[in-house]
Scaffold this motif. Structure first.
Motif, PDB file in Angstrom:
ATOM      1  N   THR A   9      -9.369   5.874  -4.638  1.00 35.57           N
ATOM      2  CA  THR A   9      -8.325   4.867  -4.447  1.00 35.57           C
ATOM      3  C   THR A   9      -7.622   5.076  -3.114  1.00 35.57           C
ATOM      4  OG1 THR A   9      -7.962   4.711  -6.838  1.00 35.57           O
ATOM      5  CG2 THR A   9      -6.217   3.876  -5.411  1.00 35.57           C
ATOM      6  N   LEU A  14       0.826  -1.205   0.000  1.00 33.66           N
ATOM      7  CA  LEU A  14       0.000   0.000   0.000  1.00 33.66           C
ATOM      8  C   LEU A  14       0.866   1.264   0.000  1.00 33.66           C
ATOM      9  CD1 LEU A  14      -2.722  -1.132   2.547  1.00 33.66           C
ATOM     10  CD2 LEU A  14      -3.082  -0.726   0.103  1.00 33.66           C
ATOM     11  N   ALA A  45      -9.819   3.992  -0.043  1.00 34.57           N
ATOM     12  CA  ALA A  45      -9.901   2.537   0.130  1.00 34.57           C
ATOM     13  C   ALA A  45      -8.584   1.963   0.628  1.00 34.57           C
ATOM     14  CB  ALA A  45     -10.294   1.881  -1.195  1.00 34.57           C
ATOM     15  N   MET A  46      -7.478   2.448   0.100  1.00 37.09           N
ATOM     16  CA  MET A  46      -6.168   1.975   0.555  1.00 37.09           C
ATOM     17  C   MET A  46      -5.932   2.355   2.007  1.00 37.09           C
ATOM     18  SD  MET A  46      -3.450   2.359  -2.595  1.00 37.09           S
ATOM     19  CE  MET A  46      -3.358   4.155  -2.466  1.00 37.09           C
ATOM     20  N   SER A 100     -10.313  -2.603  -1.175  1.00 35.32           N
ATOM     21  CA  SER A 100      -9.158  -1.737  -1.408  1.00 35.32           C
ATOM     22  C   SER A 100      -8.515  -2.033  -2.753  1.00 35.32           C
ATOM     23  CB  SER A 100      -8.142  -1.921  -0.282  1.00 35.32           C
ATOM     24  OG  SER A 100      -6.970  -1.169  -0.554  1.00 35.32           O
ATOM     25  N   TYR A 101      -8.311  -3.299  -3.024  1.00 33.51           N
ATOM     26  CA  TYR A 101      -7.604  -3.648  -4.255  1.00 33.51           C
ATOM     27  C   TYR A 101      -8.495  -3.546  -5.492  1.00 33.51           C
ATOM     28  CZ  TYR A 101      -3.082  -4.630  -2.265  1.00 33.51           C
ATOM     29  OH  TYR A 101      -1.848  -4.484  -1.683  1.00 33.51           O
ATOM     30  N   LEU A 114      -7.708   0.014   4.499  1.00 32.18           N
ATOM     31  CA  LEU A 114      -6.996  -1.253   4.659  1.00 32.18           C
ATOM     32  C   LEU A 114      -5.709  -1.057   5.453  1.00 32.18           C
ATOM     33  CD1 LEU A 114      -6.581  -4.244   4.098  1.00 32.18           C
ATOM     34  CD2 LEU A 114      -5.632  -3.631   1.852  1.00 32.18           C
TER      35      LEU A 114
END
Length: 229
Positions: A207, A76, A210-211, A160-161, A214
């Motif tokens: 993006t 990440l 979401a990253m 996330s991914y 996580l």
């Protein structure tokens, strides 16, 4: 408390086992008036062995989960660099447009295979930087194992991914835009006029969110520091 829970759980497993049930029936029917010492010893040893095995497996699971979280956090941090760099490229090109409306932006591939963007206004070099890759190696390798160990981490990693893959799509769109003239694409060859920047600036903040979610789950910290390699 945890030890007591494990002890009770495995005691229940022993009680439910066919051999124990058969022995209990014999005691109840008067066929066996007491439990032999060897039987009691075997039961106690079985419970102890199962408890020790459960503790061992729990510790192994914790170690694996810690390793998965550490590696995902590292990935990440690499992707944070990619996200910031993509946004930086877009902002830089937009800022240059006023002073260099006729600038041309191209893709340059170095001897190492790394990809760079380069901007020129005639013979004047005005901008250039690497286009970092988007990483998902650790996710692809470990996601099935994570699913077995931690449902919450699995759900966060998936969401996330999904956004990381969207970022990879943005990166590919940037490269395609830089190659539009060379490949004679049927859309504006000037990436500033293709609508790509509007699309990218809508996608990339999602993006990061979401990253970051996580990353917090993996480390307990906000995603602030990036990693170059």
């Amino acid at each position: 408390m945890a030890f007591a829970y494990v002890l009770v759980s495995f005691s229940a497993s022993v009680v439910k086992s066919p051999n124990f049930s058969a022995l209990a029936d014999k005691v109840a029917n008067g066929e066996v008036s007491f439990l032999p010492v060897t039987v009691i010893s075997a039961i106690l040893l079985f419970i102890l062995r199962e408890i020790l095995e459960a503790i061992k497996k729990k510790r192994e699971s914790k170690r694996k989960l810690f390793a998965y979280k550490s590696l995902l956090a590292e990935e990440l941090e690499l992707n944070l660099w990619a996200q910031r760099q993509l946004l930086g490229i877009i902002n830089e090109i937009e800022e240059q447009e006023k002073d260099h409306p006729d600038a041309k932006y191209t893709l340059v591939i170095k001897e190492t295979g790394k990809e760079y963007i380069q901007g020129r206004d005639g013979d004047q070099f005005i901008f250039g930087c690497p286009i970092p890759p988007v990483q998902d190696k650790y996710y692809e390798v470990f996601i099935s194992n994570i699913a077995e160990l931690d449902e919450k981490l699995f759900d966060l990693a998936q969401s996330s991914y999904e956004e990381v893959r969207n970022m990879a799509h943005v990166r590919n769109g940037l490269i395609e835009g830089l190659l539009a003239d060379q490949n004679d694409e049927p859309y504006p060859h000037d990436i500033r006029k293709s609508g790509f920047f509007h699309y990218a600036k809508n996608e990339l903040p999602d993006t990061f969110d979401a990253m970051n979610a996580l990353y917090v789950e993996c480390t307990g910290k906000q995603l602030k520091n990036f990693r170059l390699r």
